[in-house]
Design a protein around this motif. Structure first.
Motif, PDB file in Angstrom:
ATOM      1  N   ALA A  17       0.823  -1.208   0.000  1.00 24.96           N
ATOM      2  CA  ALA A  17       0.000   0.000   0.000  1.00 24.96           C
ATOM      3  C   ALA A  17       0.856   1.257   0.000  1.00 24.96           C
ATOM      4  N   ARG A 115      -6.158  -0.110  -3.121  1.00 24.34           N
ATOM      5  CA  ARG A 115      -7.169   0.916  -3.347  1.00 24.34           C
ATOM      6  C   ARG A 115      -6.854   2.197  -2.591  1.00 24.34           C
ATOM      7  N   SER A 116      -6.226   2.070  -1.439  1.00 23.11           N
ATOM      8  CA  SER A 116      -5.918   3.258  -0.630  1.00 23.11           C
ATOM      9  C   SER A 116      -4.909   4.170  -1.316  1.00 23.11           C
ATOM     10  N   THR A 120      -4.260   8.229  -0.772  1.00 25.41           N
ATOM     11  CA  THR A 120      -2.996   8.559  -0.115  1.00 25.41           C
ATOM     12  C   THR A 120      -2.077   9.333  -1.049  1.00 25.41           C
ATOM     13  N   TRP A 171      -7.712  15.453   3.351  1.00 26.31           N
ATOM     14  CA  TRP A 171      -8.707  14.390   3.490  1.00 26.31           C
ATOM     15  C   TRP A 171     -10.119  14.945   3.491  1.00 26.31           C
ATOM     16  N   VAL A 270     -12.405   7.204   2.559  1.00 25.51           N
ATOM     17  CA  VAL A 270     -12.209   5.832   2.073  1.00 25.51           C
ATOM     18  C   VAL A 270     -13.542   5.178   1.776  1.00 25.51           C
ATOM     19  N   ARG A 274     -14.856   3.883  -1.895  1.00 26.12           N
ATOM     20  CA  ARG A 274     -15.332   2.532  -2.183  1.00 26.12           C
ATOM     21  C   ARG A 274     -16.726   2.540  -2.793  1.00 26.12           C
TER      22      ARG A 274
END
Length: 279
Positions: A17, A115-116, A120, A171, A270, A274
């Motif tokens: 990741a 996916r992160s 990030t 974020w 997050v 998704r």
């Protein structure tokens, strides 16, 4: 989108990741370097605020204990630094909204990557952009008379606090960018934070506000960050409400606000990502 090859790292998990996140960070930063207008226009607004408040309003605003336009400029710069960092979240919201609109995120989904990494990588790249524009602001501040009167370590701590705020704001920007349909809406939505900068001590001391409004302004995360930076830079820093936690320990409260923003908005962003990529 520039061609980016992302290969899974042996061992997977956190190492994978992190590697993917750094790869996406590089991709986003290369995109910024190819469109220098992003950096140019990102720096113009804060420079305009510096000149406007320094030379138009500065002579009419007195800082308690440090009257005069020269001292006001030193009082002002921490607020300008923090404002620039706060508005940096719009880069994140607009960038993610554009990636979603153009289908770039869908192309990422087809790659063997964490996916992160998309979120990030965006947050890290925009924090780096904030660091660069902060450097431009420092040079502008030095030109109008701002100076640091503390130690090097204290000054670095102040800039570190600003970059932590920048990362946390990214974020919030990611959540906004994933919640709207296009980049224009993302930019407009980010402007809802504009009043936060004025309901604070960024441009004027809070002592002149009504008591109920001053209490709100003194607990404003923006106020605590600005107060902490002024203290760390050794600049004029009249405390709006001494004897309170944000008044006496602004750096500690600022760290708490940054952690709270990350705890709340990282999971929200997050989850929104998704939902957006599972349609």
């Amino acid at each position: 989108m520039s061609a980016v090859t992302i290969e899974p790292v042996s061992g997977g998990g956190l190492k994978w990741a992190l590697a993917d996140g750094l790869t996406v960070t590089k991709r986003n930063m290369l995109g910024m370097m190819r469109t220098p207008e992003i950096i140019l226009y990102g720096a113009i607004q804060p420079i305009m605020f510096v000149l406007l408040f320094s030379y138009v309003f500065g002579g009419a605003i007195n800082v308690p204990g440090a009257p005069g336009a020269k001292y006001y400029r030193e009082y002002l710069m921490a607020g300008i630094f923090a404002q620039n960092v706060l508005f940096g979240l719009m880069w994140t919201s607009v960038g993610l909204a554009e990636d979603m609109q153009r289908g770039i995120v869908d192309r990422f989904r087809s790659l063997p990557m964490a996916r992160s990494a998309v979120l990030t990588g965006r947050a890290l790249a925009d924090t780096a952009l904030n660091a660069f524009t902060l450097l431009i602001m420092i040079l502008a501040g030095l030109l109008v008379g701002w100076r640091v009167h503390s130690s090097v370590l204290e000054a670095l701590a102040g800039f570190g606090l600003l970059l932590l705020l920048a990362f946390a704001m990214c974020w919030i920007g990611a959540f906004i960018g994933l919640s709207v349909r296009d980049s224009r809406t993302a930019q407009s939505a980010g402007m809802i934070l504009f009043p936060v900068t004025f309901l604070s001590n960024a441009f004027v001391p809070t002592q002149g506000m009504p008591d109920w409004l001053r209490a709100i302004a003194d607990w404003n995360p923006f106020t605590t960050v600005v107060s902490a930076c002024r203290a760390l830079f050794g600049n004029p820093n009249p405390v709006g409400n001494p004897g309170t936690l944000p008044g006496d320990h602004p750096a500690l409260v600022s760290l708490g606000w940054a952690v709270l923003v990350l705890v709340v908005f990282v999971p929200l962003a997050v989850r929104k990502y998704r939902m957006a990529t599972s349609r």
